[in-house]
Every structure is written in C-alpha cells, then in structure tokens.
Design an enzyme around this catalytic site. Structure first.
Site, short mmCIF file in Angstrom:
data_model
loop_
_atom_site.label_atom_id
_atom_site.label_comp_id
_atom_site.label_asym_id
_atom_site.label_seq_id
_atom_site.Cartn_x
_atom_site.Cartn_y
_atom_site.Cartn_z
N ASP A 18 1.23 -3.46 -1.94
CA ASP A 18 -0.05 -2.91 -2.46
C ASP A 18 -0.22 -3.17 -3.95
OD1 ASP A 18 1.80 -0.89 -3.21
OD2 ASP A 18 0.55 0.78 -2.49
N SER A 68 2.45 13.95 -0.95
CA SER A 68 1.65 14.15 -2.17
C SER A 68 0.23 13.63 -2.02
CB SER A 68 2.33 13.55 -3.41
OG SER A 68 3.12 12.46 -3.09
N ASP A 86 -1.10 4.85 -0.17
CA ASP A 86 -0.97 6.19 0.41
C ASP A 86 -2.28 6.97 0.31
OD1 ASP A 86 1.59 5.22 0.42
OD2 ASP A 86 2.34 6.56 -1.15
C1 GLA Z 1 5.24 4.12 -2.09
C2 GLA Z 1 4.00 3.95 -2.98
C3 GLA Z 1 3.01 3.00 -2.33
C4 GLA Z 1 3.68 1.67 -1.93
C5 GLA Z 1 4.96 1.95 -1.15
C6 GLA Z 1 5.73 0.69 -0.87
O1 GLA Z 1 4.87 4.76 -0.90
O2 GLA Z 1 3.38 5.20 -3.18
O3 GLA Z 1 1.94 2.76 -3.22
O4 GLA Z 1 3.91 0.87 -3.03
O5 GLA Z 1 5.81 2.85 -1.83
O6 GLA Z 1 5.04 -0.13 0.02
#
Ligand code: GLA
Length: 378
Positions: free
Chosen positions: A37, A127, A171
């Site tokens: 991402d 979160s 997320d």
């Molecule tokens: C965490 C971060 C996301 C992403 C993942 C790995 O969940 O919050 O933004 O980078 O790690 O894919």
C-alpha cells in the site's frame, strides 16, 4: 447478547435514555497484497465480522463523552480544545476529531458507548475500526457527507499524525469501504476499488499465532525507507511504477537487500492483480497458489515473517482442505490467513489449532470469518 445490544443497553444505563444511533466499523484481514500500500500498489483485503460499535446521541454543549466498555474508562473532552495525552484507545477518538476539524468540518459533540471484538494488536486493524466508527459517529451528529475514500484518508492522517503510526491506507480504506461477501481490490494510488467475490464454497480463516512483536513500528519504518530508496534508484515515484522486466534488467546493480525488498513489492503487486482475476473466475486453486507464494516472498525477500507465523502457515498448508495460507498484516507476529473448503472449515480450524499448539507450544485463536460491510450506521 450482541455487541450492538450491549452498547445500546449500557448507553441507556449511563445516559438515561436510548441512543439515537448505533454505528459500526469493522476490522479487516488482507487476503494478498502485503507491504504494497505504501508503494502506491494493490491490496486485496476484506472487512470482517469483528468490529467496533458506538451507541451515541448528539450533545448540545460542544463536548464528546465516550465510554469504552472494553477498558471501563470514560474520555471527556471539549471539541474546542484537547490534547494528545497518549491515553490509549481514546487517542483514536481524539485523533479523528482533530483531523475532521482540520479538514474544515463543523462538528457537533456526542455521548457515546463503545465496544469492540477486533482483538487488539493482532494485526486485524482494531485501530482503524475505532477510527472509522468515530468518523461515522461524527457523520451522524454533524451531518457529514460520507465518502469512504475521503474518510479513509482522514483516518489515516489521524493515525499518522495524531497517533504517530506511519501506516499506509489499506486498513482505513477497507474499514470504510468494505462490502458484504466481497474482498476489495484497492489501487492505493488512486483509491479506485473493485469488488471481488470470494470463490464459491470457500471460507477465509484467520489464524492468530498468539504472538505480538513490540518492535514492529521501527521495522515497518525501515522497510518503508528501503522501498523508497529502491524507487529512487529506478527513478520513479513508487515501486508500483516498476515492472518485473524493468526490475530484472537492472537488478544486478542493486545491493542484495534492496534487491530483495524491491522484488517482493513488485512481484506482490503482480500476484495481487492476478489473485483478483482468479477470484473472479472462481479459481480457488490459483488464489491459494498465489497466497503461498506471497508468504514465501514476505518470509525470504521482505523478511517480515516470524518463526511462529511460519509454523502456523505450514500447519495450515499441510491440511488437505487448505488451498493456500500466508501471514497477513504488517508481520513479525499476529495473524496468518488461510483459504479453505467451506465444508471443512471447522475441522481445519481444529486440526491447525492442535498441530500449532504442539509445535509452537502456544494456544492460537482461530476465527472462520465472513466478509462484511465497511463503516455503517445500523
Ligand atoms: C499494516 C499497515 C498497512 C499495511 C500493512 C502491510 O497493517 O497499517 O497500511 O502497510 O501493515 O501490508
């Protein structure tokens, strides 16, 4: 009693009458597209049937009074002035309040009772679920227009700048925009999304290793800088812009570590786009193969797995009913995800639980998950 009923009942008890609304925002599991991402790439998560709920009612005096059932703690602050006290769960509520104000929205306060069943710190985005539930709560009291991508960007900014975790957009975006029975292929550059159905007769099983790793923040930031360095080397904005052919033609000029980090991100982007195609064809076998390959790449090239995650993934892959399995989320601990035959999902869960327990000497938590809607007013 459901969580929706619990927050409603507690609201009645604390605030003397019924709430005017209940909102819900889910956690997530990522099927494939890990550490892509923040490289402007593709991810393929789904929102899960574990969420944060808030029962609420507007207040007229410019205050927010939020009670957490899980922490048995009340946070109270005026919209006009509040500070970051590093007070745990309530900083997610304050962070979103801050970012909505910063975006120019006029906010009305509320009384609220929160509760959630997204396990905390397990890599299932508890979160983000609190952030998007808070955004929805303000949506109700302050008549905010609901645009999933806009709200996700704001919640991400709250997480980055108020909470201090330098996460990407995945997320918050899936918690905002998830759709029942579907995963979402998200282009993390444009935030365009495509709905992708789960293959017929398959279930998604989340396998929590019962391990957490404290240093995940620094390792995460380190991976981000390594990816940025690789993008600079290729002369592009982000690794999303490098094809596998371009990578191979110049790979020899890179130092060993940067080469492996870049190879993970570039190959993972390809796998993610292909996984969405496989799902559209209903091809669970191909999706499983891609998930297995993703795990190998995260373990060997990106180096964000852990011994227990590797054990869990091997236990899952060894089951006949399993199409594929991989670590999910940031890594170093937390959860793996498996794609399995629906009819065997419960047997699969029991068998993996037993073999993991024996091998890792830890009791895992295993959830057969369904794909739900993103943040919503119930
Ligand atoms: C965490 C971060 C996301 C992403 C993942 C790995 O969940 O919050 O933004 O980078 O790690 O894919």
């Amino acid at each position: 009693m459901s969580l929706q009923q619990q927050v409603t009942q507690e609201f009645q008890k604390r605030f003397g009458s019924a709430p005017s609304a209940v909102v819900r925002a889910p956690g997530r599991v990522n099927l494939i597209g890990e550490h892509t991402d923040y490289n402007d790439g593709f991810v393929l998560p789904m929102a899960i049937n574990r969420a944060t709920y808030i029962a609420l009612r507007p207040r007229e005096d410019g205050q927010v009074v939020a009670h957490s059932l899980d922490f048995d703690e009340t946070a109270k602050f005026p919209l006009s002035k509040f500070e970051n006290e590093q007070a745990g769960w309530s900083e997610y509520v304050k962070g979103v309040t801050w970012v909505l104000k910063a975006a120019g929205y006029t906010l009305q306060g509320w009384d609220g009772v929160l509760a959630g069943d997204v396990p905390i710190g397990a890599g299932l985005s508890s979160s983000a679920s609190v952030e998007l539930a808070t955004a929805r709560a303000f949506g109700v009291t302050s008549n905010l227009p609901w645009n999933a991508a806009t709200m996700a960007r704001l919640a991400q900014r709250a997480e980055n700048e108020w909470v201090g975790m330098n996460c990407g957009i995945m997320d918050q975006m899936i918690s905002a925009a998830g759709v029942e029975n579907h995963a979402l292929l998200i282009d993390c550059r444009s935030l365009d999304t495509q709905l992708v159905p789960l293959p017929p007769n398959t279930s998604i099983v989340v396998l929590d290793t019962a391990t957490r790793r404290g240093l995940v923040d620094s390792a995460y930031n380190e991976r981000r800088s390594q990816c940025e360095a690789a993008a600079r080397f290729f002369g592009v904005t982000a690794l999303r812009d490098v094809t596998m052919e371009e990578f191979h033609s110049r790979a020899a000029e890179l130092d060993e570590m940067t080469r492996r980090r870049a190879r993970h991100v570039i190959s993972e982007n390809d796998r993610t786009v292909e996984a969405a195609e496989a799902m559209r064809r209903g091809d669970a076998v191909r999706l499983g193969v891609l998930m297995n390959a993703s795990h190998d790449s995260l373990r060997d090239d990106f180096e964000v797995s852990s011994d227990n995650l590797n054990i869990m993934v091997r236990c899952a892959q060894a089951q006949e009913s399993c199409y594929g399995a991989r670590m999910t989320g940031a890594g170093f601990g937390g959860c793996a995800v498996a794609l399995v035959h629906s009819e065997s999902a419960e047997t699969f869960a029991d068998a993996v639980s037993a073999t993991y327990q024996k091998t890792a000497n830890l009791t895992p938590n295993i959830y057969v998950c369904s794909a739900t809607n993103g943040a919503e007013v119930l």
